[in-house]
Structure formats: structure tokens, C-alpha cells
Design a protein around this motif. Structure first.
Motif, PDB file in Angstrom:
ATOM      1  N   GLY A  74       0.727  -1.097   0.042  1.00  0.00           N
ATOM      2  CA  GLY A  74      -0.093  -0.017   0.018  1.00  0.00           C
ATOM      3  C   GLY A  74       0.829   1.350   0.025  1.00  0.00           C
ATOM      4  O   GLY A  74       0.207   2.469   0.035  1.00  0.00           O
ATOM      5  N   TYR A  75       1.996   1.086   0.124  1.00  0.00           N
ATOM      6  CA  TYR A  75       2.893   2.267  -0.032  1.00  0.00           C
ATOM      7  C   TYR A  75       2.972   2.922  -1.457  1.00  0.00           C
ATOM      8  O   TYR A  75       3.010   2.078  -2.394  1.00  0.00           O
ATOM      9  N   THR A  76       2.782   4.273  -1.530  1.00  0.00           N
ATOM     10  CA  THR A  76       2.784   4.848  -3.120  1.00  0.00           C
ATOM     11  C   THR A  76       4.195   5.631  -3.382  1.00  0.00           C
ATOM     12  O   THR A  76       4.549   5.752  -4.323  1.00  0.00           O
ATOM     13  N   ASP A  77       4.888   5.969  -2.242  1.00  0.00           N
ATOM     14  CA  ASP A  77       6.068   6.682  -2.515  1.00  0.00           C
ATOM     15  C   ASP A  77       7.463   6.417  -1.668  1.00  0.00           C
ATOM     16  O   ASP A  77       7.143   5.779  -0.570  1.00  0.00           O
ATOM     17  N   ALA A  78       8.582   6.614  -2.249  1.00  0.00           N
ATOM     18  CA  ALA A  78       9.758   6.336  -1.432  1.00  0.00           C
ATOM     19  C   ALA A  78      10.656   7.811  -1.556  1.00  0.00           C
ATOM     20  O   ALA A  78      10.845   8.458  -2.615  1.00  0.00           O
ATOM     21  N   TRP A  79      10.793   8.256  -0.406  1.00  0.00           N
ATOM     22  CA  TRP A  79      11.564   9.516  -0.210  1.00  0.00           C
ATOM     23  C   TRP A  79      12.895   9.481   0.401  1.00  0.00           C
ATOM     24  O   TRP A  79      12.924   8.996   1.572  1.00  0.00           O
ATOM     25  N   SER A  80      13.785  10.071   0.043  1.00  0.00           N
ATOM     26  CA  SER A  80      15.205   9.951   0.314  1.00  0.00           C
ATOM     27  C   SER A  80      15.405  11.290   1.437  1.00  0.00           C
ATOM     28  O   SER A  80      14.643  12.051   1.358  1.00  0.00           O
ATOM     29  N   ALA A  81      16.650  11.506   1.904  1.00  0.00           N
ATOM     30  CA  ALA A  81      16.958  12.477   2.757  1.00  0.00           C
ATOM     31  C   ALA A  81      18.663  12.724   2.443  1.00  0.00           C
ATOM     32  O   ALA A  81      19.075  11.874   1.999  1.00  0.00           O
ATOM     33  N   GLU A  82      19.032  14.062   2.995  1.00  0.00           N
ATOM     34  CA  GLU A  82      20.395  14.105   2.768  1.00  0.00           C
ATOM     35  C   GLU A  82      20.793  15.112   3.935  1.00  0.00           C
ATOM     36  O   GLU A  82      20.612  16.083   3.937  1.00  0.00           O
ATOM     37  N   THR A  83      21.580  14.198   5.004  1.00  0.00           N
ATOM     38  CA  THR A  83      22.008  14.839   6.271  1.00  0.00           C
ATOM     39  C   THR A  83      23.367  14.419   6.366  1.00  0.00           C
ATOM     40  O   THR A  83      24.274  15.085   5.609  1.00  0.00           O
ATOM     41  N   ASN A  84      23.657  13.465   7.099  1.00  0.00           N
ATOM     42  CA  ASN A  84      25.118  12.832   7.336  1.00  0.00           C
ATOM     43  C   ASN A  84      25.209  11.381   7.097  1.00  0.00           C
ATOM     44  O   ASN A  84      25.809  10.768   7.462  1.00  0.00           O
TER      45      ASN A  84
END
Length: 319
Positions: A29-39
Motif C-alpha cells: 500500500g505504499y505509494t512513495d519512497a523519499w530519501s533525505a540528505e543529512t549525514n
């Protein structure tokens, strides 16, 4: 469209071991995958892998700082992902914070609103295939043109924590990305953004019935974020300035232990989704009911669940 996103990569699971998990997200049921950029990982590599491992998910970085790559390189990254995931890539950009930009990367954190605005305007032109030769207020570009522009330029969404950036997102972008919200805060954000634009937010979710465990984890996360000037200003605007003042004062004095101790339980419960997986899913739906278009779960290990088990337990298909 109903959306339910996941932050990748998951804490505790090496990036190279995400293939099977990502391939099965749509069925959960997931529709999206989002990354991030920290460390940790950079923002784009996990999305490049996900574009091939999960060919039905919408993908995006939330967010890429507008300072740490030159405008042209940022356009190249975006064009590459748009080519790998045609029609499924959304570019999330934002000012980030002085910690990431200045302290870690040695780049002056000057004029964040203007830099974000100028980068957005440049990217609109570059990703449309235009040759850009322009003096923006915070940088100049002298004749850049993508070798191959995306057939369909990706939507661009802005990290926006306060009224000025939210209004910019409403006027010139395709949506806004927020962070560290309670459900009732969504209405405050919507009052500035308006009802029409997409609003997404990363929600820290700790699926455990042990409130003490969740609050201990939550206090560490809150102290790490809320002492950063941009988040301190955000929560002052949301009305938490006074209740977080003891934490900020202790942190500034170098007393990290006290800073954690003085964060009230109600603040942790407001900002960290915790409880049984079913209770967590219900809480996420409260955000949606308040006006959040796309919840993006950031799974915090807890309750004895492995990262993969937690993702399955928190999936909308689970209940």
C-alpha cells in the motif's frame, strides 16, 4: 489519490539490502519512497536504485540543499532521476540548515530564502531544456543547457517551515515539504500554503507500546533538531517557543543531559508517532485528515521489530 510514503534507506538496513523490501512496497500500500540528505547516504543514490527495484513508486528527495551542489549539477542530478523514473520523480529542494551547509560543508548560509527562490527559478528553465544565461540575485549562470532535458520536467517541491517559504511554494513550486509537525500544526501550515498545493511531511514513527522507550528515542531526536536555528524558529512560530526554551537554554549551556530531561512528554507525544502499529497508523491518518497530502514515514527502530517488520506492520494494507 491516497498516498503513504516511506523514508529510504531504512535505519539499520544497508542500502544494498533494500531490493526485496522496495520491490514489495506497492503491494503493502505504499505509494512513495523519499530519501533525505543529512549525514548518511546522499539523496540521489537510493532513488536511483529504487527507480529500478520499485518501478511503480513515486520517488523524491526530501530534501536536497540548494547550497551544497551548484545549480547546474543539481539540474543534472534531477534530469538523471527523471530519466530513470519518467513521470515518477519529484525534486524536493530547500535551504537545509546552517549546520549542514555552513558547519559541515564550509559554505556560507546566506540569504536562504533568496537562494531557494533563485534555484527554483533556474531549475524550472534548465529542466525545461532552456539554455540559461542569467544573473540571479544569489548566483549567476552563464550559458548552461542540459545535454538531454527530461521529456517531462519533474515537479519541484520546496522545503518550507514558515510563512515566507510556504507562500513561495504556493506561488512558484508544485507543493511544499514540512517536518516535525503534530496533526494540529498541519492546519497552521495550510493557512499559509493554501488548500490546493500538495503538502508532504516526514513523520518520525516508532512502533512500540513502551511509551518510555519511544519518549527516550524521541527526546534525542527532538534535541538534535529543535536546537538548530531553523527548527527553533519554526517551532516558535508554531507556538512551542516557551515550552522548548528550557531545552534550548540547557543545550546552549552545554548540558546535553538536562536538555533531554526538560523536554515535556506532551511535546514528544505531539511530534513522535508511537504506540502499537495500529495506533501509529491511526495517528498518521489524523495528519491526513488535518490536510496533509502525503505522509512520509521515517521508521525509528523500536518495539523489537526489525526495520522490514516495522515497514510491514505500519503499511496501510495492515489495517
Amino acid at each position: 489519490m491516497f498516498r503513504w510514503g516511506l523514508t529510504i534507506p531504512l535505519t539499520g538496513l544497508p542500502l544494498g539490502e533494500h531490493r526485496d523490501l522496495l520491490a514489495g512496497l506497492s503491494d503493502l500500500g505504499y505509494t512513495d519512497a523519499w530519501s533525505a540528505e543529512t549525514n548518511g547516504t546522499d539523496a540521489f543514490t537510493p532513488l536511483a536504485l529504487a527507480s529500478q527495484w520499485a518501478p511503480s513508486l513515486r520517488l523524491g528527495p526530501a530534501i536536497v540543499p540548494v547550497y551544497t551542489r551548484g545549480p547546474a549539477l543539481l539540474a543534472q542530478h534531477a534530469a538523471t532521476l527523471a530519466d530513470l523514473a519518467p513521470g515518477r520523480f519529484v525534486l524536493g529542494i530547500g535551504a537545509s540548515s546552517d549546520t549542514i551547509v555552513e558547519r559541515w560543508n564550509g559554505i556560507p548560509f546566506d540569504e536562504p530564502y533568496k537562494r531557494t527562490r533563485d534555484t527554483l527559478r533556474f531549475l524550472r528553465k534548465a529542466l525545461a531544456g532552456e539554455k540559461v544565461k542569467e544573473d540571479f540575485e544569489t548566483f549567476s549562470v552563464k550559458g548552461f543547457k542540459l545535454e538531454t532535458a527530461p521529456a517531462t520536467p519533474p515537479p519541484i517541491v520546496l522545503a518550507a517551515l514558515r510563512p515566507g517559504m510556504l507562500r513561495l511554494a504556493a506561488r512558484e513550486a508544485d507543493g511544499a515539504i514540512s517536518n516535525w509537525l503534530a496533526p494540529h500544526d498541519v492546519r497552521t501550515v495550510r493557512a499559509e500554503l493554501g488548500d490546493a498545493p500538495e503538502l508532504m511531511a516526514r513523520l518520525f514513527v516508532c512502533p512500540t507500546d513502551d511509551a518510555g522507550e519511544a519518549r527516550a528515542i524521541g527526546r534525542r531526536l527532538i534535541a538534535a533538531y529543535m536546537t538548530v536555528p531553523v527548527y527553533r524558529a519554526f517551532h516558535t512560530w508554531l507556538g512551542r517557543g516557551e515550552v522548548l526554551r528550557p531545552m534550548n537554554e540547557a543545550w546552549a549551556a552545554g548540558d546535553r543531559k538536562k536538555a533531554l530531561e526538560v523536554i515535556p512528554d506532551e511535546v514528544v507525544d505531539d511530534l513522535i508517532v508511537h504506540g502499537s502499529p495500529a495506533a501509529c497508523r491511526d495517528r498518521v491518518r489524523e495528519y491526513v485528515a488535518a490536510g496533509l497530502t502525503t505522509p512520509v514515514l521515517a521508521v525509528v527502530p523500536g518495539g523489537g521489530l526489525s526495520p522490514s517488520e516495522a515497514v510491514r506492520a505500519l503499511a496501510p494494507s495492515a489495517g
